[in-house]
Structures are given as structure tokens and as C-alpha cells.
Design a protein around this motif. Sequence first.
Motif, PDB file in Angstrom:
ATOM      1  N   HIS A  53      44.129  42.436  76.074  1.00  0.00           N
ATOM      2  CA  HIS A  53      43.128  41.368  75.964  1.00  0.00           C
ATOM      3  C   HIS A  53      43.542  40.399  74.870  1.00  0.00           C
ATOM      4  CE1 HIS A  53      39.240  39.359  75.621  1.00  0.00           C
ATOM      5  NE2 HIS A  53      39.335  39.534  74.319  1.00  0.00           N
ATOM      6  N   ILE A  54      43.208  39.126  75.072  1.00  0.00           N
ATOM      7  CA  ILE A  54      43.431  38.108  74.046  1.00  0.00           C
ATOM      8  C   ILE A  54      42.342  37.048  74.169  1.00  0.00           C
ATOM      9  CG2 ILE A  54      45.046  36.844  75.529  1.00  0.00           C
ATOM     10  CD1 ILE A  54      46.469  35.924  72.977  1.00  0.00           C
ATOM     11  N   ASP A  55      41.843  36.588  73.032  1.00  0.00           N
ATOM     12  CA  ASP A  55      40.884  35.491  73.006  1.00  0.00           C
ATOM     13  C   ASP A  55      41.085  34.704  71.730  1.00  0.00           C
ATOM     14  OD1 ASP A  55      38.762  36.270  70.852  1.00  0.00           O
ATOM     15  OD2 ASP A  55      38.947  38.078  72.077  1.00  0.00           O
ATOM     16  N   ALA A  56      40.560  33.495  71.696  1.00  0.00           N
ATOM     17  CA  ALA A  56      40.706  32.621  70.523  1.00  0.00           C
ATOM     18  C   ALA A  56      39.424  31.839  70.318  1.00  0.00           C
ATOM     19  CB  ALA A  56      41.899  31.684  70.704  1.00  0.00           C
ATOM     20  N   ARG A  57      39.127  31.560  69.071  1.00  0.00           N
ATOM     21  CA  ARG A  57      37.935  30.783  68.732  1.00  0.00           C
ATOM     22  C   ARG A  57      38.141  30.107  67.386  1.00  0.00           C
ATOM     23  NH1 ARG A  57      33.223  33.313  69.448  1.00  0.00           N
ATOM     24  NH2 ARG A  57      34.088  34.871  70.863  1.00  0.00           N
ATOM     25  N   VAL A  58      37.389  29.072  67.147  1.00  0.00           N
ATOM     26  CA  VAL A  58      37.378  28.415  65.850  1.00  0.00           C
ATOM     27  C   VAL A  58      36.486  29.210  64.920  1.00  0.00           C
ATOM     28  CG1 VAL A  58      36.835  26.299  64.590  1.00  0.00           C
ATOM     29  CG2 VAL A  58      37.780  26.161  66.888  1.00  0.00           C
ATOM     30  N   VAL A  59      36.994  29.553  63.753  1.00  0.00           N
ATOM     31  CA  VAL A  59      36.250  30.395  62.824  1.00  0.00           C
ATOM     32  C   VAL A  59      35.014  29.657  62.334  1.00  0.00           C
ATOM     33  CG1 VAL A  59      36.331  31.620  60.621  1.00  0.00           C
ATOM     34  CG2 VAL A  59      38.340  31.598  62.113  1.00  0.00           C
ATOM     35  N   GLY A  60      33.860  30.305  62.477  1.00  0.00           N
ATOM     36  CA  GLY A  60      32.607  29.767  61.963  1.00  0.00           C
ATOM     37  C   GLY A  60      32.001  30.716  60.959  1.00  0.00           C
ATOM     38  N   LYS A  61      30.798  30.415  60.511  1.00  0.00           N
ATOM     39  CA  LYS A  61      30.133  31.291  59.558  1.00  0.00           C
ATOM     40  C   LYS A  61      29.836  32.650  60.170  1.00  0.00           C
ATOM     41  CE  LYS A  61      28.000  27.576  56.870  1.00  0.00           C
ATOM     42  NZ  LYS A  61      26.738  26.984  56.386  1.00  0.00           N
ATOM     43  N   ASP A  62      29.533  32.661  61.474  1.00  0.00           N
ATOM     44  CA  ASP A  62      29.323  33.910  62.198  1.00  0.00           C
ATOM     45  C   ASP A  62      29.824  33.712  63.622  1.00  0.00           C
ATOM     46  OD1 ASP A  62      27.331  32.399  63.534  1.00  0.00           O
ATOM     47  OD2 ASP A  62      25.838  33.037  62.069  1.00  0.00           O
ATOM     48  N   LYS A  63      29.768  34.791  64.408  1.00  0.00           N
ATOM     49  CA  LYS A  63      30.294  34.741  65.770  1.00  0.00           C
ATOM     50  C   LYS A  63      29.523  33.761  66.638  1.00  0.00           C
ATOM     51  CE  LYS A  63      31.872  37.791  69.459  1.00  0.00           C
ATOM     52  NZ  LYS A  63      31.966  39.198  69.920  1.00  0.00           N
ATOM     53  N   ALA A  64      28.223  33.622  66.381  1.00  0.00           N
ATOM     54  CA  ALA A  64      27.402  32.733  67.193  1.00  0.00           C
ATOM     55  C   ALA A  64      27.785  31.270  66.992  1.00  0.00           C
ATOM     56  CB  ALA A  64      25.926  32.945  66.880  1.00  0.00           C
ATOM     57  N   SER A  65      28.190  30.925  65.765  1.00  0.00           N
ATOM     58  CA  SER A  65      28.534  29.532  65.473  1.00  0.00           C
ATOM     59  C   SER A  65      29.995  29.218  65.775  1.00  0.00           C
ATOM     60  CB  SER A  65      28.236  29.217  64.001  1.00  0.00           C
ATOM     61  OG  SER A  65      29.029  30.026  63.147  1.00  0.00           O
ATOM     62  N   SER A  66      30.808  30.234  66.117  1.00  0.00           N
ATOM     63  CA  SER A  66      32.216  30.003  66.438  1.00  0.00           C
ATOM     64  C   SER A  66      32.344  29.380  67.822  1.00  0.00           C
ATOM     65  CB  SER A  66      32.996  31.318  66.375  1.00  0.00           C
ATOM     66  OG  SER A  66      32.911  31.887  65.088  1.00  0.00           O
ATOM     67  N   ARG A  67      33.333  28.518  67.964  1.00  0.00           N
ATOM     68  CA  ARG A  67      33.583  27.871  69.251  1.00  0.00           C
ATOM     69  C   ARG A  67      34.722  28.575  69.967  1.00  0.00           C
ATOM     70  NH1 ARG A  67      34.412  21.906  67.060  1.00  0.00           N
ATOM     71  NH2 ARG A  67      35.074  23.149  65.256  1.00  0.00           N
ATOM     72  N   VAL A  68      34.465  28.997  71.200  1.00  0.00           N
ATOM     73  CA  VAL A  68      35.472  29.686  71.994  1.00  0.00           C
ATOM     74  C   VAL A  68      36.467  28.674  72.527  1.00  0.00           C
ATOM     75  CG1 VAL A  68      35.872  31.150  74.006  1.00  0.00           C
ATOM     76  CG2 VAL A  68      33.819  31.478  72.612  1.00  0.00           C
ATOM     77  N   LEU A  69      37.746  29.011  72.431  1.00  0.00           N
ATOM     78  CA  LEU A  69      38.809  28.125  72.882  1.00  0.00           C
ATOM     79  C   LEU A  69      39.405  28.629  74.191  1.00  0.00           C
ATOM     80  CD1 LEU A  69      40.634  27.523  69.473  1.00  0.00           C
ATOM     81  CD2 LEU A  69      38.865  26.119  70.547  1.00  0.00           C
ATOM     82  N   ASP A  70      39.954  27.707  74.949  1.00  0.00           N
ATOM     83  CA  ASP A  70      40.560  28.049  76.231  1.00  0.00           C
ATOM     84  C   ASP A  70      41.946  28.651  76.003  1.00  0.00           C
ATOM     85  OD1 ASP A  70      40.768  28.176  79.020  1.00  0.00           O
ATOM     86  OD2 ASP A  70      41.838  26.283  79.105  1.00  0.00           O
TER      87      ASP A  70
END
Length: 465
Positions: free
Chosen positions: A77-94
Motif C-alpha cells: 500500500h502507498i498513499d500521500a497527503r499534505v501534512v496538516g495539524k491532524d489527519k482530518a485537515s490533511s489533504r489527500v494527494l493523487d
Amino acid sequence: MAARKVSFLSILFFAATVFSQDTINNAVVVSEVERTLDASSQLIKLIEIITLETAGGSSTSSFLYFIEPTLQDRLAHIDARVVGKDKASSRVLDVKETSVKGHEKSKVYRISLPSSLTGTSTDKIRVHSVYTHAQTPHPTEIGQQGHQLVQIKSNIYHYSPYQTRKQNLRVLLASSKIEAFSKEPKPVSDSGKEIKYGPYENIPAFTAAPLVLHFENNAPFLSVTNLARWIEVSHWGNIAFEDTVDIAHTGAKLKGTFSRLDYQRGLTTKASVAEFKTRLPISARDIYYRDEIGNISTSHVNKGKETVDVDVRPRFPLFGGWKTHYVLGYNVPSSDFLLKSGSNFVLQVRLIDHIYQNQVIDDATIKIILPEGASNIEIRAPFKLERLPDEKHYTYLDFVGRPVIVLKINNAVEEHIQPIQIKYAFDRFNLFYEPLLVIAAFALLFAFVIIYVRFDFSIMKSKRE
């Protein structure tokens, strides 16, 4: 003529493949990367916090992420996101798998950026990847009272097609009993269950420094070698789930004979597995757990706030090289997972359940049985899976059979416990088709009985006295 046609199509396919390949943008630079390699379970979980920049005034909207060659065959598995204060505020990347010219044998992903990057980025990209069967038992056999040692081979540096200005690595182990670990390049420090490498600066692209770890890991090394899952949808208010599970202990094999007396006295390896916890949906009911012999009464069911927990206890403890087989099933109300709008329905269910902590499923086949008459079937999944040819399933009073969607997924982990959507059309009149058929059958039977008792089929008439 046919040979020329095939040759021409081959040329077109080759040309399309070549032109669809990605190329490395040498203007991209990794300004900093913080790596964390978690080997505290049977999995390897790698988290990399990456900061990018571009040189020479150029811009980019994505970057290439190479999987370390020693681990690329183990990637689950692999995923990427922009780091935010918490998981809810993080933006998922393609994240999309791609091919790079000159690196055709490498496993590469193109990760999109939240916006076009020029100069130094203010965003930190978190790339999370999970690897299975990457910890090798060493030695491969242990006694009943022995300790399980494993070995890992990877790379200390961030394996990147770009220059890296600064990086460090933190390794988390299952225990503080470390037999050996890589001590170059310096600086390297270890404290208990943690080893730190770096910081390192100005690392050229594709630089490798072998990371070899040999340590004690008594975490459960369980693998579901085969999972056959049936999901049967009924528009009369029920969805039935049944899992047929083949599970094996893939850690260091048991050396010598097994002593039940030593096991009961607690003189046994911590790597053995006596039970594990399976988590089902909170609305699960009519739960059953059995094997070839029959029901297994040693299991327990506990209802929590969000899940129903089943303490699965096999008939015997699992040591390295041992395996077991069981069936676990349950029912849920269809209203919890089936949405409708007119004659269109959307089934939203999890492809797999949480079988045990840090699970590994080598091979899973999921068959979803829809009501007879379902059509225009569409599938949406948040991850890659294989769809096999549809099948037919016949039950009572079925004429054309119920459509069966057959899905297959390999090397699945907990990150694959996500809902998939199956959209289909179904005429509500089909709900009354089978009841009307039963009513018609009974009406014909009663009519036949009435006719039979009212007619005299005797050859000779009886004399009246």
C-alpha cells in the motif's frame, strides 16, 4: 497480410508505451526528508515527510517517488497527503503508478502536488507505504522455548531520482534485543528500541547505503494465505457475510516436537499465537465460527462502541509453519449498507474485514451476490483490484440466476479495509416476482385438487341400492 497487421499493431503499442513514459525533472530538489521506518510488527511501515523545491525558476505540479529496490516486490500500500495539524485537515494527494524512461524495472509513482511549485515549497508531503513479508526469520527454525529473530535489508538513504539536501532516518524496532545493525555511514546512535541515522547532507540521486538489521521480534507473524468471502444481498432487509479463511504462521518454524505440558506451564515462545481479535461491523448479528469439525465454542463475542469484537481462538496454538482453517459468518441489516434512489441502488460495503492486528492477506477472492434482475452494474473502489468474469448463483425459485461480481486482491493489509461502492439498477417489481410465483403455484395446486375431487374417474359405476 495478417502477419503485417499484427506487426503494425505491435509497433503502435510499443510507440504508445514509449511516449507514455515519464521523465525525471532534474530541476526538482528534495530540500529535506524525515524518514521513519517502523518494524515493531510483522510489517514494515515507512513514513517519509518530504519538502521539495525547484531550481532555475522552473515549476512542477508533481514529483516522482521511487520504491526502494530491495522492497519494491513487497509493497502492499502507498498513499500521500499534505501534512496538516491532524489527519482530518490533511489533504489527500493523487498517487498513480507510472513508468520512467531508463528505469523500466523500477516501481515508480507520480504524486501530484496541491498546487504548482516554483521555488521552495511551504508544504510538507507525507508519503506512507506498507510492506509485507519483508522481515525474514533468522534463524529459520527455533525451539518451543526459543526467541524469534528477524532480519531486514533496506536502504538508509531516501531512494530518490532527485538530489537530497538533508535527511535523517529513525528506525523503530519490536524489542531492544538487537543482534546487529548497520553502523555506517555515521552518525548513528541507538537507544533501546530505536536507532537513529543522520542527519546526512547533499546526497546525490539514487544513492544507496545498505541498511541491515537483525533483532528479536516476537510479534504475531500471521498471514491469511487464502480468503474466500461471500456477500449476499437481499432486498428483504438482510446482507449475509461469510469468510472462509486459511491462515498460517509464517515466522520461524517450530524445531523439534511440540510439548503440551510445557505450553500449559507457559514455557513456550512468545512468537506463538493462541488467539486474535476480529472486528466486525457494529450491527453484526447471528455470528458463527466453525471449522471442519463443527462449531468452535472457545470464541467470545464482545460488543464495543463502534465494532463487534470476536475473540478467535483456534483449536490449537499456531507455531511457525503451522496453519488452520475456519469459517466466520454474520448478518447485517441491509439498511446500513444499501442506499436507494428510485430503481437505482448503491451497495457500500468493506471489501475485507479487520481479521487481526497488522493483518496480511496474500490472496483474497470476494464474491458479491446481487438480487436476481440486477443490471447496469458499476464498481468504484479506492484502490486497485482485479475484476474477474461475472458468475451466476442459483437459489430457490431463481430462473435466470443472481448476478455474482467476482473481485480479487492480493497482498492486502489494514489500509485496504475501506468501503467500495457497487451501483446497480433493480426494478422493485422483481421483489414480488418470487412471492407471486409461489402464490400462483399454490393456486394451481388447489385448482388441481378441486378438479380432482369433483370428477369421477372410475371405469364402472357403482350400483345404487
